[in-house]
Design a protein around this motif. Structure first.
Motif, PDB file in Angstrom:
ATOM      1  N   ALA A 179       0.715  -1.389   0.057  1.00 29.64           N
ATOM      2  CA  ALA A 179      -0.115  -0.020   0.018  1.00 29.64           C
ATOM      3  C   ALA A 179       0.963   1.217   0.038  1.00 29.64           C
ATOM      4  CB  ALA A 179      -1.127   0.033   1.258  1.00 29.64           C
ATOM      5  N   MET A 180       0.414   2.187  -0.933  1.00 30.22           N
ATOM      6  CA  MET A 180       1.340   3.375  -0.810  1.00 30.22           C
ATOM      7  C   MET A 180       0.505   4.576  -0.272  1.00 30.22           C
ATOM      8  SD  MET A 180       2.432   5.727  -4.055  1.00 30.22           S
ATOM      9  CE  MET A 180       1.059   6.577  -3.897  1.00 30.22           C
ATOM     10  N   VAL A 181       1.216   5.634   0.498  1.00 37.54           N
ATOM     11  CA  VAL A 181       0.475   6.849   0.787  1.00 37.54           C
ATOM     12  C   VAL A 181       1.247   7.913   0.226  1.00 37.54           C
ATOM     13  CG1 VAL A 181      -0.563   8.032   2.638  1.00 37.54           C
ATOM     14  CG2 VAL A 181      -0.643   5.677   2.642  1.00 37.54           C
ATOM     15  N   LEU A 182       0.789   9.145  -0.338  1.00 32.73           N
ATOM     16  CA  LEU A 182       1.561   9.917  -0.660  1.00 32.73           C
ATOM     17  C   LEU A 182       0.882  11.198   0.045  1.00 32.73           C
ATOM     18  CD1 LEU A 182       3.735  11.643  -2.549  1.00 32.73           C
ATOM     19  CD2 LEU A 182       1.689  12.103  -4.155  1.00 32.73           C
ATOM     20  N   ASP A 183       1.445  11.900   0.983  1.00 31.12           N
ATOM     21  CA  ASP A 183       0.745  13.094   1.753  1.00 31.12           C
ATOM     22  C   ASP A 183       1.955  13.984   1.871  1.00 31.12           C
ATOM     23  OD1 ASP A 183      -0.804  14.501   3.164  1.00 31.12           O
ATOM     24  OD2 ASP A 183      -0.769  13.084   4.935  1.00 31.12           O
ATOM     25  N   GLY A 184       1.702  15.150   1.024  1.00 30.98           N
ATOM     26  CA  GLY A 184       2.599  16.363   1.176  1.00 30.98           C
ATOM     27  C   GLY A 184       3.626  15.786   0.297  1.00 30.98           C
ATOM     28  N   ASN A 185       4.880  16.153   0.971  1.00 32.73           N
ATOM     29  CA  ASN A 185       6.277  15.905   0.243  1.00 32.73           C
ATOM     30  C   ASN A 185       6.492  14.233   0.717  1.00 32.73           C
ATOM     31  OD1 ASN A 185       6.672  18.373  -0.734  1.00 32.73           O
ATOM     32  ND2 ASN A 185       7.464  19.066   1.364  1.00 32.73           N
ATOM     33  N   PHE A 186       5.990  13.638   1.504  1.00 32.02           N
ATOM     34  CA  PHE A 186       6.400  12.331   1.991  1.00 32.02           C
ATOM     35  C   PHE A 186       5.640  10.980   1.463  1.00 32.02           C
ATOM     36  CE2 PHE A 186       8.342  14.778   5.189  1.00 32.02           C
ATOM     37  CZ  PHE A 186       9.613  13.943   5.621  1.00 32.02           C
ATOM     38  N   LYS A 187       6.312  10.104   0.758  1.00 33.19           N
ATOM     39  CA  LYS A 187       5.462   8.826   0.376  1.00 33.19           C
ATOM     40  C   LYS A 187       6.057   7.717   1.251  1.00 33.19           C
ATOM     41  CE  LYS A 187       6.035   7.676  -4.205  1.00 33.19           C
ATOM     42  NZ  LYS A 187       6.536   7.103  -5.132  1.00 33.19           N
ATOM     43  N   TYR A 188       4.930   7.123   1.741  1.00 34.00           N
ATOM     44  CA  TYR A 188       5.061   6.061   2.564  1.00 34.00           C
ATOM     45  C   TYR A 188       4.499   4.752   1.858  1.00 34.00           C
ATOM     46  CZ  TYR A 188       4.312   2.623   6.311  1.00 34.00           C
ATOM     47  OH  TYR A 188       4.531   1.512   7.154  1.00 34.00           O
TER      48      TYR A 188
END
Length: 481
Positions: free
Chosen positions: A415-424
């Motif tokens: 699973a990928m989460v992109l939130d602002g400048n960060f990608k997890y």
């Protein structure tokens, strides 16, 4: 509710806008002139982009063909629409291989509201031989698979042409795994040409009824069969390798070392550049054919009131971090080019930096066309923002890859989460990934193992859990435990 800017655009017209949705397969987000590529020649697409809205940060909901397409068309994440992996005729009864029959696509909605709806090119969402999901007035698709007659193969047989896609390419090159390529002179053997021919055939048969056409272009997905004259535009000495080409993957998940799409160390740089030249030439071929389709709209006085979308289902690694193909959460796999052009209703030369999710385009197009949007879908419309020439509200972006044993270790549940400048990137059974895209746009330094990032990871996991709580966890129940 329709917003004022959309109502204004519709009021300028005596009929609902047509929609021409052109979707390529595996076209990397930065491999066009309008995206700033210094080599790839795409003059027709560049003109389209300069007269429309460009989403500079559009993300697919899954970097896998069928799940990505299903999400673009339904506004639902793969774990909600049921298309968890690629469709294959021999696996049609396996869970996750076919789009749920009760899912509502943009074709279903437009068909119910008076549109003539059709498809030209691959469907790739299951039962490809039969019209479905509203695209019933013109079903001209192909899959190279199964016992049912294939439209493209039938065309080849009628013209006495060797089907180089389904039966193999003579004198082809496969120095790089999964990236077969060849140059061939007969234009009738180009599947993009065939798709555009069928698209024009559909348009020729349309009367005053508004239309929706899903023009599905299989290129530049391998097999890459390229006109030789276009290949001459890209001499190998002019092509640079990706700056992350020899990434040692230090601190990266172990599955990346084992993945089938990691380029073998025995592949010579020159052989890889040869493959890249074919990829670039095929993009220029796509540009020429899309230009032919757009010219037909102009000649038939339909351009003004036709919403044209040009995009790709997902990206292509093309050597980034030493990989080809997709099925990874790196930017070049999960980002896509995306342009919306509508002279009657949208501002020209607009660039949107706010990320667009892989479930957001379907509701946006329905809003632009003045059609209802089901509140139960996962996506959100950005129609009001782009009509008003402003940035949409920033929201987290999600993408996913569902597990399937047949596809090897690179398809672990992710699973990928992109939130602002960060990608997890959250892996079920492997090392997680965290990148600061502002400081590290090439995604070389995985921050997930750094103790000072634990709070950031907890926060981004919480963001993903919140989405699952709203929409249902499906195969991602492990994330909620």
């Amino acid at each position: 509710m329709q917003r004022r800017c959309v109502r204004r655009a519709l009021a300028m017209n005596t009929r609902s806008p047509n929609i021409l949705w052109i979707m390529c397969d595996q076209l990397r987000h930065d491999c066009t002139g309008f995206a700033g590529h210094e080599l790839v020649q795409t003059p027709n697409l560049d003109t389209l982009a300069s007269q429309g809205v460009v989403f500079e940060n559009a993300y697919c909901a899954s970097p896998v063909c069928s799940p990505a397409r299903a999400s673009w068309l339904t506004g639902l994440y793969p774990h909600r629409n049921g298309q968890l992996d690629n469709y294959s005729h021999d696996l049609v009864d396996e869970p996750g291989r076919v789009l749920h029959h009760d899912c509502i696509t943009i074709g279903d909605v437009l068909k119910d509201h008076g549109y003539r709806c059709g498809i030209a090119g691959p469907w790739h969402l299951g039962h490809d031989h039969m019209p479905q999901h509203g695209l019933t007035d013109f079903w001209c698709t192909y899959s190279y698979q199964g016992k049912h007659p294939d439209r493209l193969n039938k065309y080849f047989n009628q013209h006495g042409i060797n089907d180089m896609y389904g039966r193999g390419v003579p004198d082809h090159h496969e120095h790089v795994q999964y990236m077969r390529h060849a140059a061939w002179t007969d234009p009738r053997q180009q599947r993009t040409t065939w798709t555009v021919d069928r698209s024009i055939e559909f348009l020729e048969d349309c009367d005053d009824q508004p239309f929706f056409l899903f023009a599905s272009i299989k290129d530049p997905h391998p097999v890459m069969i390229v006109p030789p004259d276009l290949l001459n535009l890209y001499p190998l000495e002019s092509i640079p390798l990706d700056p992350t080409w020899r990434d040692p993957l230090k601190g990266k998940p172990r599955y990346q070392f084992e993945g089938k799409t990691r380029v073998a160390s025995s592949v010579r740089d020159r052989d890889f550049l040869c493959m890249m030249a074919h990829y670039y030439a095929l993009i220029t071929h796509i540009d020429e054919q899309v230009g032919r389709l757009l010219k037909y709209l102009d000649q038939t006085s339909r351009s003004e009131n036709t919403i044209v979308v040009f995009m790709s289902d997902h990206g292509e690694m093309l050597g980034s971090h030493g990989f080809v193909s997709k099925r990874l959460m790196y930017e070049n796999s999960v980002k896509v080019p995306c342009v919306i052009h509508w002279p009657a209703g949208l501002p020209k030369n607009q660039r949107i930096r706010t990320p667009l999710g892989g479930v957001d385009l379907m509701p946006t197009l329905l809003n632009l066309a003045g059609q209802p949007v089901n509140e139960k879908i996962d996506g959100r419309s950005v129609a009001e923002a782009i009509c008003s020439k402003r940035e949409p509200t920033l929201q987290p972006i999600f993408s996913e890859i569902s597990y399937n044993k047949a596809c090897g270790p690179e398809n672990a549940e992710t699973a990928m989460v992109l939130d602002g400048n960060f990608k997890y990137v959250w892996h079920r059974d492997d090392l997680d990934e965290l990148y600061n895209l502002e400081d590290d746009p090439l995604e070389m330094a995985n921050l997930a193992g750094h103790s000072e990032q634990e709070n950031k990871i907890d926060m981004m996991r919480g963001t993903f859990k919140d989405m699952l709580q709203r929409n249902g966890a499906g195969p991602y129940a492990w994330c909620t435990q």
